[in-house]
Design a protein around this motif. Structure first.
Motif, PDB file in Angstrom:
ATOM      1  N   ARG A 226      12.638  24.796  -0.445  1.00 24.91           N
ATOM      2  CA  ARG A 226      12.188  23.762  -1.089  1.00 24.91           C
ATOM      3  C   ARG A 226      11.992  22.311  -0.126  1.00 24.91           C
ATOM      4  O   ARG A 226      10.940  21.665  -0.247  1.00 24.91           O
ATOM      5  N   VAL A 227      13.162  22.035   0.606  1.00 20.43           N
ATOM      6  CA  VAL A 227      13.126  21.044   1.507  1.00 20.43           C
ATOM      7  C   VAL A 227      12.019  21.290   2.799  1.00 20.43           C
ATOM      8  O   VAL A 227      11.291  20.314   2.816  1.00 20.43           O
ATOM      9  N   ALA A 228      11.981  22.584   3.049  1.00 14.08           N
ATOM     10  CA  ALA A 228      10.920  22.625   4.277  1.00 14.08           C
ATOM     11  C   ALA A 228       9.533  22.504   3.876  1.00 14.08           C
ATOM     12  O   ALA A 228       8.660  21.936   4.469  1.00 14.08           O
ATOM     13  N   ARG A 229       9.240  23.097   2.468  1.00 14.84           N
ATOM     14  CA  ARG A 229       7.887  22.883   1.813  1.00 14.84           C
ATOM     15  C   ARG A 229       7.575  21.437   1.730  1.00 14.84           C
ATOM     16  O   ARG A 229       6.175  20.943   1.772  1.00 14.84           O
ATOM     17  N   ARG A 230       8.522  20.565   1.124  1.00 11.46           N
ATOM     18  CA  ARG A 230       8.336  19.230   0.945  1.00 11.46           C
ATOM     19  C   ARG A 230       7.893  18.516   2.344  1.00 11.46           C
ATOM     20  O   ARG A 230       7.278  17.457   2.057  1.00 11.46           O
ATOM     21  N   ALA A 231       8.516  18.736   3.432  1.00 14.26           N
ATOM     22  CA  ALA A 231       8.063  18.454   4.570  1.00 14.26           C
ATOM     23  C   ALA A 231       6.818  18.924   4.970  1.00 14.26           C
ATOM     24  O   ALA A 231       6.545  18.340   6.447  1.00 14.26           O
ATOM     25  N   GLY A 232       6.121  19.685   4.516  1.00 13.03           N
ATOM     26  CA  GLY A 232       4.907  20.256   5.083  1.00 13.03           C
ATOM     27  C   GLY A 232       4.843  21.663   5.698  1.00 13.03           C
ATOM     28  O   GLY A 232       3.628  21.965   6.299  1.00 13.03           O
ATOM     29  N   HIS A 233       6.020  22.174   5.821  1.00 14.01           N
ATOM     30  CA  HIS A 233       5.908  23.712   6.611  1.00 14.01           C
ATOM     31  C   HIS A 233       5.480  24.551   5.506  1.00 14.01           C
ATOM     32  O   HIS A 233       5.929  24.679   4.152  1.00 14.01           O
ATOM     33  N   ALA A 234       4.589  25.573   6.056  1.00 12.23           N
ATOM     34  CA  ALA A 234       3.925  26.589   4.932  1.00 12.23           C
ATOM     35  C   ALA A 234       5.005  27.772   5.456  1.00 12.23           C
ATOM     36  O   ALA A 234       4.963  28.439   6.380  1.00 12.23           O
ATOM     37  N   ILE A 235       6.058  28.054   4.480  1.00  8.88           N
ATOM     38  CA  ILE A 235       6.955  28.961   4.735  1.00  8.88           C
ATOM     39  C   ILE A 235       6.936  29.843   3.796  1.00  8.88           C
ATOM     40  O   ILE A 235       7.068  29.426   2.423  1.00  8.88           O
ATOM     41  N   GLU A 236       7.248  31.150   3.931  1.00  5.28           N
ATOM     42  CA  GLU A 236       7.214  32.245   2.776  1.00  5.28           C
ATOM     43  C   GLU A 236       8.563  32.977   2.950  1.00  5.28           C
ATOM     44  O   GLU A 236       9.168  32.989   4.069  1.00  5.28           O
ATOM     45  N   ARG A 237       9.093  33.264   1.737  1.00  2.95           N
ATOM     46  CA  ARG A 237      10.091  34.301   1.876  1.00  2.95           C
ATOM     47  C   ARG A 237       9.634  35.812   1.711  1.00  2.95           C
ATOM     48  O   ARG A 237       9.193  36.236   0.830  1.00  2.95           O
ATOM     49  N   THR A 238      10.032  36.249   2.880  1.00  8.21           N
ATOM     50  CA  THR A 238       9.472  37.621   3.151  1.00  8.21           C
ATOM     51  C   THR A 238      10.622  38.692   2.709  1.00  8.21           C
ATOM     52  O   THR A 238      10.028  39.753   2.047  1.00  8.21           O
ATOM     53  N   SER A 239      11.736  38.351   2.673  1.00 12.88           N
ATOM     54  CA  SER A 239      12.909  39.179   2.236  1.00 12.88           C
ATOM     55  C   SER A 239      13.996  38.209   2.271  1.00 12.88           C
ATOM     56  O   SER A 239      14.032  36.996   2.340  1.00 12.88           O
ATOM     57  N   ASP A 240      15.304  38.848   1.689  1.00 14.19           N
ATOM     58  CA  ASP A 240      16.468  38.108   1.735  1.00 14.19           C
ATOM     59  C   ASP A 240      17.106  37.344   2.786  1.00 14.19           C
ATOM     60  O   ASP A 240      17.663  36.558   2.761  1.00 14.19           O
ATOM     61  N   THR A 241      16.422  38.216   3.959  1.00 15.60           N
ATOM     62  CA  THR A 241      17.034  37.711   5.291  1.00 15.60           C
ATOM     63  C   THR A 241      15.814  37.227   5.997  1.00 15.60           C
ATOM     64  O   THR A 241      16.125  37.080   7.460  1.00 15.60           O
ATOM     65  N   VAL A 242      14.690  37.387   5.810  1.00 16.86           N
ATOM     66  CA  VAL A 242      13.540  37.099   6.596  1.00 16.86           C
ATOM     67  C   VAL A 242      12.553  35.986   5.963  1.00 16.86           C
ATOM     68  O   VAL A 242      12.063  36.259   4.916  1.00 16.86           O
TER      69      VAL A 242
END
Length: 249
Positions: A226-242
């Protein structure tokens, strides 16, 4: 939350802190291993500078780094976050931190090191030159030297969210079980993706800045995303650790 960064080959010189005191660094269980590595580095740099230059992979233009390593125990120190320079640290831009953001960053940021294993952002360290792939006289590989001690030292972090942004060589010095890693890719207009190499450092530095300085309580992947996306980072959850950080070409 703890965020682990790679170090950099380039470092600032000088500082205003007293000489290195290994016992005063974070993760004190690493003191003996730190001393073993430091003594081996200083010994070769004082005893055979030419061999030290070869072992450290230094050009003649950088031969002065050998002298700085030889002075490891007497040279001034600076906070680790100020000591390291380069692409990742330019993106992190610690010089622009306010008092409040610096306090949050110092509580969350850790930096991998071939010499010290891991140091906290505020730990005082001298200028040095030593990479993860170096093999010092009298020691095996640094991976073999650090792996057990470093992984044992961070076992206390088992219940915390750990984001491991270290590059491969430093990650191998001491993996943190359960830590979350980040792959950086470029996505092209046709939808294809390619892993980012050099500029991965830049994007990881930007992500680290966002997370390290956030006022949010980052205790799980949901809050991190949530914090990363609000700051504009396009970030995806690939797995529980990636996680996958998507950048534009």
């Amino acid at each position: 939350m703890r965020i682990l960064l790679s170090p950099s080959e380039t470092k600032s010189v000088g500082g205003s802190g007293v000489p290195l005191d290994l016992a005063g660094l974070s993760l004190p269980s690493l003191t003996a291993t730190r001393r073993t590595v430091a003594d081996a580095l200083v010994a070769v740099c004082t005893g055979d500078p030419g061999e030290a230059q070869r072992l450290l992979g230094l050009s003649d233009a950088l031969s002065g780094e050998v002298t700085l390593d030889a002075e490891l125990w007497t040279s001034p120190t600076a906070p680790a976050l100020s000591r390291y320079t380069g692409v990742l640290y330019d993106a992190l831009d610690q010089a622009s931190f306010t008092k409040a953001t610096r306090a949050r960053a110092e509580a969350r940021l850790w930096i991998g090191s071939a010499l010290f294993g891991l140091v906290a952002a505020a730990d005082p360290i001298p200028h040095y030159r030593l990479s993860a792939g170096t093999q010092l006289p009298g020691l095996g590989t640094l991976r073999a030297t650090w792996r057990t001690a470093l992984t044992d030292a961070v076992a206390e972090w088992a219940e915390e969210l750990v984001l491991d942004l270290r590059s491969g060589g430093y990650h191998q010095l001491g993996p943190v079980p359960g830590a979350v890693t980040v792959d950086v890719v470029t996505e092209y207009p046709d939808g294809t993706r390619k892993v980012v190499s050099h500029f991965s450092k830049h994007h990881k530095g930007l992500l680290a800045r966002t997370l390290a300085t956030s006022r949010a309580e980052l205790s799980d992947l949901g809050s991190l995303l949530r914090v990363a996306r609000r700051a504009g980072h396009a970030i995806e959850r690939t797995s529980d650790t990636v996680l996958t950080l998507v950048t534009e070409p």
